[in-house]
Design an enzyme around this catalytic site. Sequence first.
Site, PDB file in Angstrom:
ATOM      1  N   CYS A 180       3.499   1.651   2.726  1.00 49.76           N
ATOM      2  CA  CYS A 180       4.754   0.937   2.463  1.00 49.76           C
ATOM      3  C   CYS A 180       5.680   1.812   1.614  1.00 49.76           C
ATOM      4  O   CYS A 180       6.886   1.875   1.857  1.00 49.76           O
ATOM      5  CB  CYS A 180       4.487  -0.375   1.731  1.00 49.76           C
ATOM      6  SG  CYS A 180       3.374  -1.504   2.598  1.00 49.76           S
ATOM      7  N   CYS A 211      24.301 -37.295  -3.145  1.00 48.57           N
ATOM      8  CA  CYS A 211      23.534 -36.905  -1.961  1.00 48.57           C
ATOM      9  C   CYS A 211      23.346 -35.390  -1.912  1.00 48.57           C
ATOM     10  O   CYS A 211      23.831 -34.654  -2.773  1.00 48.57           O
ATOM     11  CB  CYS A 211      24.237 -37.362  -0.688  1.00 48.57           C
ATOM     12  SG  CYS A 211      25.852 -36.572  -0.478  1.00 48.57           S
ATOM     13  N   CYS A 213       0.837  -1.200   0.000  1.00 46.74           N
ATOM     14  CA  CYS A 213       0.000   0.000   0.000  1.00 46.74           C
ATOM     15  C   CYS A 213       0.874   1.254   0.000  1.00 46.74           C
ATOM     16  O   CYS A 213       2.105   1.180   0.018  1.00 46.74           O
ATOM     17  CB  CYS A 213      -0.910   0.021   1.219  1.00 46.74           C
ATOM     18  SG  CYS A 213       0.004   0.080   2.790  1.00 46.74           S
ATOM     19  N   CYS A 253      26.423 -33.230  -2.006  1.00 51.60           N
ATOM     20  CA  CYS A 253      26.956 -33.001  -3.355  1.00 51.60           C
ATOM     21  C   CYS A 253      26.250 -31.805  -3.998  1.00 51.60           C
ATOM     22  O   CYS A 253      26.883 -30.967  -4.644  1.00 51.60           O
ATOM     23  CB  CYS A 253      26.747 -34.232  -4.229  1.00 51.60           C
ATOM     24  SG  CYS A 253      27.540 -35.726  -3.605  1.00 51.60           S
ATOM     25  N   ASP A 292      15.340  20.580 -32.179  1.00 49.48           N
ATOM     26  CA  ASP A 292      15.988  19.349 -32.642  1.00 49.48           C
ATOM     27  C   ASP A 292      17.497  19.426 -32.699  1.00 49.48           C
ATOM     28  O   ASP A 292      18.152  18.427 -32.976  1.00 49.48           O
ATOM     29  CB  ASP A 292      15.459  18.972 -34.034  1.00 49.48           C
ATOM     30  CG  ASP A 292      16.002  19.900 -35.111  1.00 49.48           C
ATOM     31  OD1 ASP A 292      16.242  21.092 -34.814  1.00 49.48           O
ATOM     32  OD2 ASP A 292      16.193  19.441 -36.251  1.00 49.48           O
ATOM     33  N   ASP A 351      19.669  24.035 -29.584  1.00 49.36           N
ATOM     34  CA  ASP A 351      18.396  24.116 -28.866  1.00 49.36           C
ATOM     35  C   ASP A 351      18.501  23.551 -27.450  1.00 49.36           C
ATOM     36  O   ASP A 351      17.605  23.770 -26.635  1.00 49.36           O
ATOM     37  CB  ASP A 351      17.301  23.336 -29.614  1.00 49.36           C
ATOM     38  CG  ASP A 351      17.013  23.912 -30.993  1.00 49.36           C
ATOM     39  OD1 ASP A 351      17.069  25.141 -31.125  1.00 49.36           O
ATOM     40  OD2 ASP A 351      16.755  23.131 -31.917  1.00 49.36           O
ATOM     41  N   ASP A 380      11.574  26.017 -32.378  1.00 51.87           N
ATOM     42  CA  ASP A 380      12.694  26.345 -33.252  1.00 51.87           C
ATOM     43  C   ASP A 380      12.162  26.260 -34.680  1.00 51.87           C
ATOM     44  O   ASP A 380      11.180  25.563 -34.946  1.00 51.87           O
ATOM     45  CB  ASP A 380      13.827  25.333 -33.030  1.00 51.87           C
ATOM     46  CG  ASP A 380      14.959  25.507 -34.029  1.00 51.87           C
ATOM     47  OD1 ASP A 380      15.416  26.637 -34.207  1.00 51.87           O
ATOM     48  OD2 ASP A 380      15.339  24.498 -34.646  1.00 51.87           O
TER      49      ASP A 380
END
Length: 907
Positions: A18, A87, A15, A90, A705, A709, A507
Amino acid sequence: MSLETKTLDIKGMTCASCVRSVEEAVKQQEGVDKASVNLASEKLQVTFNKDKATLKMIIAAVEKRGFGASLPKEGMTKSFAVEGMTCASCVKRVEDSIKELEGVEASSVNLATEKAQVTYNPQLLKESQIIDAVAKAGYQLSKIEKDTPVDQDEAKKLKELKSQYTRLVVSIAFAIPLVFIAMAEMVGVSLPEFISPEHNPSVFALAQLFLTLPIVIAGFHFYTKGYPSFFNGQPNMDSLIAIGTTAAIGYSAWNTVLILMGNTQLVMNLYYETAGVIIALIKVGKYMETVSKSRTSGAIKKLMGLQPKTAIVLREDKETSIPIEEVIQGDILIAKPGEKIAVDGEVVDGRTSIDESMLTGESIPVEKTAGSKVVGASINQNGTVRYRAEKVGKETALAQIIKLVEEAQGSKAPIARMADIISAYFVPVVIGIAILSGLAWLIGGAEITFALKIFIAVLVIACPCALGLATPTAIMVGTGRGASLGVLIKGGEPLEIASRIETVVFDKTGTITEGKPKVTDIITYDNWQNDEVLKIAASAEKGSEHSLGVAIVEHYESKYRDYLAVQNFEAIPGRGIKAKVAEKDILFGNLDFMSENRVVSNDLPEADKLSKEGKTAMYLSVNGKLAGIIAVADVVKPDSAKAIRKLHDMGIKTVMLTGDNHLTARAIAREVNIDEVVAQVMPGDKAEQVKKFQNEGQRVSMVGDGINDAPALAQSDLGIAIGSGTDVAMESAGIVLMQNSLIGVVTAIELSKATLRNIKQNLFWAFAYNTAGIPLAAGLFFLFGGPTLNPMFAAAAMAMSSVSVVTNALRLRRFNPTEGTAPLSQSIEPPAKEEKMKTKIAIDGMNCQHCVKSVTQTLTSLDDVSSVVVNLEEKNAMVESASAVDESVVTKAITDAGFKVTGISPQ
């Protein structure tokens, strides 16, 4: 100060409280500059001083609050066969030998199947190193499966979803008989005598207890997370559920003991079903919420789906198909017709056309030759090319887009701060209200069972998770939808600011205009024809590197292919050119050049008109007499005027900021109907102009661009970079438009307004729900003859509140901009294809890419034709159409375009 930004996975949040707890824990660490937590994506984005703070410290601080924190895992998974294990010892030894290697993220060894599954970072570790490490431990490892890229986040969510589903099924399976046993007698249904509260109260009580226990186990995480948070002084939603159900179960368990001791009148004072149903209903709500949240990241999945899985690499003069992860910088790759470009690179050999719509939204294929840049995930249309890999892995354009969208979805909008502040006090206040309400009714003379119901209902009805999900889910869906439309929004803050923009500053060059000169007018004299003037000028300028000369040649080549013979060529700097073309003496240049050669002494009326329109006039003299004028200008993009008109309709003021002269600037402004023009601005002064508008109290967005700018983009309240621009411009912007079109500005603003509206709706309903629900649960309405709220219904309402917030956010997936925007999603999620007819047309006379373009445009213009792929090498075109093509119409169209049809065959 050396700042670094990292993103961590956070586990255990349920929530808004938290979220607040994690953010506070991180911000309290020395050296932390910023911390932002997103509940929907379960991510923490933190910026910190590397000299003062470490990730280890930050993770420890989060874990101290009772949550899990870790770096996102990125790698690949391999499965190996293991020999020699006998086993469990291992198994441990093999796992440890693998985990000790740097770059290993996870290792799991199964004794029964004798297999090991290892997830590791291939940049830090090689497969042979893993095999060697296990061999040193005394075991043999052999590869049994091909490498597979891992989407750790999706795998984690899928696993969690399956786990939630299992717990949901268990809780419902036991809740149904629990409710039946507890409520049957109350609704007039008789229970069997052995379990009847009247005949066998002990079995009746114990049956409910035993049915409740599996439900509690299924929802045990509520207690393991809720109580630690409560005792740490950071209670959350889990705390409310844990306290409420514990109260119900504890009270019922005490009464069960008394019943077993003979006090059978307490048999109807059991509330096991309340606790069981609360847990079951909340599990239903959380499962539905998780499913809904998984759909909010659909845009990321679509983008990731664009990535090619393999690449064809040229090694030792042999073509080899390899996984995309194994491509390295400098590799020479091959792309055949119809294949995807694997990574970003540069063409070294061959010619082709490539569909880059997945990146730019532009549907027309882009011609590529040696030296051209190619982008990963774009589609090679025709021709085979070799290209050098320049950007691989996370450096590719598509990977950067995915990263940008992921970061945006993990960010927080300023409007979310209100919810964060409230959520910090919400749960403690609710607990206080619950205690006070229960005590008030008890002191007022109500029975303890009634007071207990009130106490539980208040705890359960409160829903801090609805508050926490209100903003991040909308941002996730909004930014994801933006990505599918070619609008990359770098976070919640730019998204919110865009909705409040009052002035947009553009621009000129490359933003409002195309950014390169094109022929706009041809004026002729003394019975010369337009085509003749153009042909002479283009023949003289062929091979020129001057931008105006290139514009004339490109314009000529879009229509014709043959040139006149040129001799005695001479370029006069600042003036023009002199040459002999088709045995005629020609001069081609500006007015000063003509005046010096006594061709024209004064500017002509036609030329004066062109100048006022911002166009550059070039004069053509043939044998000493004026033959014509060719005007060249940086033309306005087709949709610039439309985009600016739409901004005006939205009540937004538009300004053009340019370094050009006033005459050219005003001509462009008139054409697109810009409100205000600021011309002859030096690059370094653009930011000052933006600041000037801001000082007037306006919220300003800058659209540009170029590198010049970048300062203005950074200064503005919201920078918007055009997709064709430089990396510097894009770094300075809050929004990046992948299409080279101003319509994207309109789309970005419309989307931001829709997202902010959605956030406000979510917050309103979250607040309204809690404002109305808590008084109802506290029994306030009951004082005035109204109803009370059964805790079970409170749980159902609480569960559905979160689902409703997420569902409302998902409506943004259906957002569509006003007409004019070509969505990127056309390439990400193509519509179902209709049945098409294919026809191959053999064409004679094609010898260059301009021919390919001309044939493509000619065939595309025909009725019913939906797709055209021209193969220059094989001299044919493959046409897709809704119905059979009319051979006579096709033949005439191709002939009119200057080519010859040599055959038409349906495929």
